[in-house]
Each structure stands twice: as structure tokens, then as C-alpha cells.
Design an enzyme around this catalytic site. Structure first.
Site, short mmCIF file in Angstrom:
data_model
loop_
_atom_site.label_atom_id
_atom_site.label_comp_id
_atom_site.label_asym_id
_atom_site.label_seq_id
_atom_site.Cartn_x
_atom_site.Cartn_y
_atom_site.Cartn_z
N SER A 22 0.89 -1.15 -0.28
CA SER A 22 0.04 -0.08 -0.06
C SER A 22 0.88 1.38 -0.08
CB SER A 22 -0.79 0.09 1.28
OG SER A 22 -0.32 -0.15 2.43
N ASN A 109 -1.88 -2.62 13.62
CA ASN A 109 -3.38 -2.46 13.59
C ASN A 109 -3.91 -1.30 14.45
OD1 ASN A 109 -3.39 -4.88 12.11
ND2 ASN A 109 -4.12 -5.94 13.64
N THR A 154 -39.93 26.90 -9.30
CA THR A 154 -40.30 25.61 -9.18
C THR A 154 -40.39 24.81 -10.39
OG1 THR A 154 -42.78 26.02 -8.98
CG2 THR A 154 -41.54 26.39 -7.07
N HIS A 155 -40.17 23.60 -10.33
CA HIS A 155 -40.12 22.84 -11.80
C HIS A 155 -39.29 23.55 -12.76
CE1 HIS A 155 -43.57 20.59 -9.88
NE2 HIS A 155 -43.89 21.89 -9.31
N SER A 276 -13.75 26.36 -26.93
CA SER A 276 -13.79 25.20 -27.74
C SER A 276 -12.76 25.29 -28.64
CB SER A 276 -15.18 25.17 -28.60
OG SER A 276 -15.04 24.47 -29.55
N LYS A 282 -17.16 30.22 -28.38
CA LYS A 282 -17.73 29.41 -27.31
C LYS A 282 -17.00 29.69 -26.02
CE LYS A 282 -20.13 26.48 -26.67
NZ LYS A 282 -20.64 25.13 -26.76
N ASN A 284 -17.17 28.30 -22.06
CA ASN A 284 -17.74 27.17 -21.60
C ASN A 284 -17.67 27.07 -20.01
OD1 ASN A 284 -19.02 26.29 -23.99
ND2 ASN A 284 -17.16 25.01 -24.25
N GLU A 289 -19.11 22.55 -14.59
CA GLU A 289 -19.46 21.12 -15.10
C GLU A 289 -18.69 20.19 -14.44
OE1 GLU A 289 -20.62 21.31 -19.48
OE2 GLU A 289 -19.09 22.64 -19.16
N TYR A 316 -9.12 -6.67 12.97
CA TYR A 316 -8.70 -6.06 11.88
C TYR A 316 -8.61 -7.00 10.69
CZ TYR A 316 -5.52 -4.29 8.32
OH TYR A 316 -4.61 -3.92 7.33
N GLN A 321 -7.27 -2.15 4.48
CA GLN A 321 -6.07 -1.33 3.84
C GLN A 321 -6.92 -0.53 2.60
OE1 GLN A 321 -2.14 -2.62 3.34
NE2 GLN A 321 -2.53 -3.01 1.13
N LYS A 324 -8.29 3.50 2.17
CA LYS A 324 -7.28 4.79 1.97
C LYS A 324 -7.51 5.71 0.70
CE LYS A 324 -3.94 2.94 5.11
NZ LYS A 324 -5.04 1.88 5.20
N1 ARG Z 1 -1.03 -1.30 5.53
C1 ARG Z 1 -2.03 -1.77 6.66
C2 ARG Z 1 -3.11 -1.13 6.30
O1 ARG Z 1 -3.60 -0.08 5.66
C3 ARG Z 1 -1.40 -1.67 7.78
C4 ARG Z 1 -1.94 -2.62 8.85
C5 ARG Z 1 -1.36 -3.97 8.44
N2 ARG Z 1 -1.75 -4.94 9.30
C6 ARG Z 1 -1.77 -6.22 9.33
N3 ARG Z 1 -2.14 -6.92 10.31
N4 ARG Z 1 -1.33 -6.72 8.30
O2 ARG Z 1 -4.61 -1.57 7.03
#
Ligand code: ARG
Length: 473
Positions: A22, A109, A154-155, A276, A282, A284, A289, A316, A321, A324
Site C-alpha cells: 500500500s 493495527n 419551481t419545476h 472550444s 464558445k 464554456n 460542469e 482487523y 487497507q 485509503k
Molecule cells: N497497511 C495496512 C493497512 O493499511 C497496515 C496494517 C497492516 N496490518 C496487518 N496486520 N497486516 O491496513
């Protein structure tokens, strides 16, 4: 070597390494991670769990690592999975085996739960700050244009005249509810998870109160299993963000409409429009948007996280993970949209003459004529019917209510007197003087209330300093 390699006989498959890593997104948490580690190691020293000298070495090493990261010299390594292990492995390179003592009484964790909560607290604060800026722009524009009249819809059909300020301040109210949602989310987020260990707590005599204090949390969590499993604070953020985006998308859509030739109520600044590649004429409303468009993306992230968490057993699980990227992308999207909306609003020109013209067209004063008859003693339903017939007559003869003579009015009801001819767009707006109505006096009162609300938001921001500014030593 992996920090957890003890019980393994084989290397991790390269594909597994890439799949489970990650680091390419969670490195964004580095500052919170290091801050947490410093607070944790100081507490370990204070509790006699590690030696003072060991703690000092750890803090010194972490400070160097922070510097390396911020000057782009840190050697991020995918095989070390995530930000936590990248930092810890680097610490070992710097200070040797004593680095291994940092993780005493801690698990990744509770560590990742800590990092994410610290990040969330800053993200919430930033959202409130940008919302407050948009709110201030809305009050400024409302003050500047007090007196400008436009058709209320309205509408999407012209309904009754309103003040432009009243229309703008409607968004102020929406954004204030959003601020309240974020402030409430902040409170729930403001709970220290560190000290929960992997799931069950720790056998060491840690001082969670000291860590709570050092990291600026309002309280420490009461249940270690909940602390390492819970991502409600992410859902809180995403749900509040989705609601802001919903509001922004409505305002954006109105600007798309208003800047069209058909409406002509607004002229967007050149700096906030695009052209454009083919049609030279144009200009825009792409910013509006895109804000409208990015709303779908944020809704998607909320859905993704709710689905991620659904039916996940305690405690956990690695699934967590996956929280994120959706979270980070929502934060970036929301902050950008708020900033751009603010700039677009500030630089736009409201074509108030055109609004006023449209405000009196299409029988927007029909309700006022009906109310007139009610004041003359007719039941409202009957008045409604009389005016309905008058409108039909106008449509037949290609006229407008304001162009009728008193004689024509009287043909439909003897209750009409010459003062019916005094009904105008201005009188219609001024007459809606009940609290919350569009009369200038009421809009002015709403703006004064808004000033107090803005003050309160600014005060909250002052009382809620960014986590990222906590000194790291
Ligand atoms: N990279 C992990 C996460 O974002 C960290 C925690 C990992 N914990 C584990 N027991 N593998 O959740």
C-alpha cells in the site's frame, strides 16, 4: 528482510508483494505515522518500558527520516509493504537494533488506525475551512447585490420573484449544515486508538492518557477490538463530503444554466471558463460542469467504503487497507471543488438587469394577485380560480397581468380595486416579510445571523489547530 519474516521459510512471491503493498498511497500518512511513533516512544521511556537513551535514539532517527521524506531522499521500498514498515526498517538502518524497541506494545493495527484518524482530523478541519470561505463569499455577494430581484423557480418554471441574495443565502444554509456534519464527525474522530495493540490490548504498563495528551485527542478509545476494526470515521467523512458535493452540484448546475444564452443571468470570468477547440465563439462553464461531474466520483467512494466494511468480522482484516485511496481521493476532490467554486463565485458577474426583467415575466405575480383577493375577503381557493382565469385570458390575448386594466380585472371579480395595479416585482418581494421570507428586511436579518454563524465557525477553526502543525520533537 521483512520485519515479520521469522516464521517464514520462503520469500514472498513478487506478485503477492505488489498486490499487498500500500506504500504508493499510504506514504501520504508519513507525518502522522512519525508523530505517533514519537509520542509512543516517549511514553515507553516515561513508563520505564525502554531506556531513556533508546528513546532518544529512536526520536532522533525518526526526525532524520522525516527530513529525508520531506526532501525527497527517502528510499521507499515496495517490498516493505506500507508506510509503517518503511519507516521502521529505515530507522533500523539508522540506529541499529534498538529501532526494534519502538514497536513494543504496538501493532500496525492500532498504528494505522491512529494515522488515519490524525489524517481525518486534518481533512475535516480543511473541509470546514473551505466551506467557511465559500460561506463568506456567499454573504459578501448577497450584501453586494441586496436589491437585485430574480425569478424564483419551481419545476424550473418561473414561480415568484425573489431576491438574488435570498437565493444565494439558501446555499449558505446548506453549507452550514455541512459544516455541522463535519464538526460532529470531528468529535467522533477525535478518539485515540493507539494502545489497543493488535486487537486485545497490551501486556505492557502503557500510559494511554499521556499519548492522548501528546497527540491532542479529546479522549482515548474504550474498546481495543472496536478501535482496530472501526472505520466509521472514514464513512462519516465520506458521507459529509458526498452531501457537500450534492450541494455543490446543485449550485454548479445553476451556474451552468444561468451562464447560458437562454438565461443570461451570469457572466463567468474568463479565468474561470474555457473555450472550444472548434467553435471560436464558445465560452464554456467547465469548472461548474466538472464540480457537477466529480460529485459522482465522491458518491462512488462512499458506496465503495460502505461495501468494504459490510459484514467484515472483528477485528482487523486486510480489507481495511482498501479504505485509503477512496478516502484520499475524496479529500482531494472535495477540497479542490470547494476552492474552485469559491473562485468561480467571486469572479462571476451577475447580470442583474436581465434577472429583474425575467422576474416579472411569465405571470410570476399571479400569487400576489390571488393574495390581494384574499385580503378582500375571498377564500384562497376561490381567489386562485379567479386569477387562473385571468391568466388564461392573458394568454389568449397575449398580455401580461401587469398590462391589464382595472375594468378587465373587474370582469373576473368585483373585489378588485385600483390598487391591484400597484402590484409589482418589488412589492411582491417586499410583501414576503415573514421570517425566512425573501423581503429585503428578512434577508438582511438572515445575513446578520449568517455573520454570527461564520464567526462561530472561525472560532471553532481557531480552537482546532491542524495536527500537521504539532511540533515533531
Ligand atoms: N497497511 C495496512 C493497512 O493499511 C497496515 C496494517 C497492516 N496490518 C496487518 N496486520 N497486516 O491496513
Amino acid at each position: 528482510m521483512k520485519l515479520w519474516a521469522g516464521r517464514f521459510q520462503k520469500d514472498t512471491d513478487r506478485a503477492v508483494e505488489n498486490f499487498t503493498a500500500s506504500i504508493h498511497f499510504d506514504q501520504r500518512l508519513y507525518r502522522y505515522d512519525i508523530l505517533g511513533s514519537i509520542a509512543h516512544s516517549r511514553m515507553l521511556v516515561k513508563q520505564g518500558i525502554i531506556e531513556q537513551g533508546e528513546g532518544d535514539a529512536i526520536v532522533r532517527g525518526l526526525a532524520e527520516i522525516l527530513d529525508e521524506i520531506e526532501t525527497d531522499q527517502f528510499p521507499w521500498r515496495v517490498e516493505l509493504e506500507d508506510v509503517h514498515m518503511n519507516v521502521e526498517a529505515r530507522l533500523k538502518e539508522k540506529i541499529g537494533d534498538v529501532a526494534g524497541k519502538l514497536h513494543t506494545a504496538r501493532s500496525r493495527n492500532d498504528q494505522v488506525a491512529l494515522d488515519a484518524r490524525l489524517f481525518a482530523k486534518d481533512a475535516i478541519r480543511d473541509a470546514v475551512e473551505r466551506l467557511a470561505a465559500v460561506q463568506q463569499t456567499l454573504t459578501e455577494l448577497s450584501r453586494k447585490h441586496l436589491g437585485a430581484v430574480m425569478p424564483g423557480y419551481t419545476h424550473l418554471q418561473r414561480a415568484q420573484p425573489v431576491l438574488l441574495s435570498h437565493h444565494l443565502m439558501a446555499y449558505f444554509e446548506m453549507f452550514q449544515r455541512d459544516v455541522a456534519r463535519f464538526r460532529a464527525a470531528y468529535q467522533r474522530c477525535d478518539v485515540l486508538p493507539l494502545g489497543s495493540g493488535a486487537l486485545a490490548g497490551t501486556t505492557f504498563p502503557i500510559d494511554r492518557e499521556a499519548v492522548r495528551e501528546a497527540l491532542g485527542f479529546a479522549e482515548a478509545s474504550r474498546n481495543s477490538m472496536d478501535s482496530v476494526s472501526d472505520r466509521d470515521f472514514v464513512v462519516d467523512y465520506l458521507a459529509a463530503a458526498a452531501t457537500v458535493m450534492m450541494h455543490l452540484s446543485r449550485l454548479a448546475e445553476e451556474f451552468v444554466l444561468w451562464s447560458s444564452g437562454e438565461f443570461g443571468f451570469v457572466e463567468l470570468d474568463d479565468a474561470y471558463s474555457t473555450g472550444s477547440s472548434m467553435m471560436p465563439q464558445k465560452k464554456n462553464p467547465d469548472v461548474a460542469e466538472l464540480i457537477r461531474g466529480k460529485t459522482g466520483r465522491v458518491y462512488g467512494h462512499l458506496q465503495a467504503i460502505l461495501t468494504l466494511l459490510k459484514a467484515l468480522p472483528l477485528t482487523y482484516n486486510r480489507d481495511l487497507q482498501e479504505d485509503k485511496e477512496a478516502f484520499f481521493d475524496t479529500v482531494d476532490t472535495l477540497l479542490a471543488c470547494l476552492e474552485l467554486m469559491n473562485g468561480m463565485l467571486r469572479s462571476a458577474r451577475f447580470v442583474t438587469e436581465r434577472m429583474r426583467g425575467a422576474a416579472g415575466e411569465s405571470f410570476t405575480l399571479a400569487t400576489d394577485v390571488a393574495d390581494y383577493l384574499v385580503r378582500r375577503g375571498l377564500p384562497f381557493r376561490q381567489a386562485h380560480e379567479v386569477v387562473g382565469k385571468l391568466v388564461a385570458y392573458c394568454l389568449d390575448t397575449d398580455r401580461d397581468l401587469t398590462r391589464l386594466t382595472l375594468e378587465e380585472y373587474r370582469r373576473y371579480s368585483p373585489a378588485f380595486d385600483s390598487d391591484v395595479l400597484n402590484i409589482t416585482v418589488t412589492s411582491a418581494v417586499g410583501a414576503r416579510a415573514c421570517p425566512g421570507g425573501t423581503a429585503p428586511r428578512q434577508v438582511d436579518a438572515a445575513m446578520q445571523a449568517a455573520d454570527a454563524i461564520v464567526e462561530d465557525n472561525l472560532e471553532w477553526l481557531k480552537q482546532t489547530p491542524p495536527i500537521r502543525l504539532i511540533p515533531l520533537t
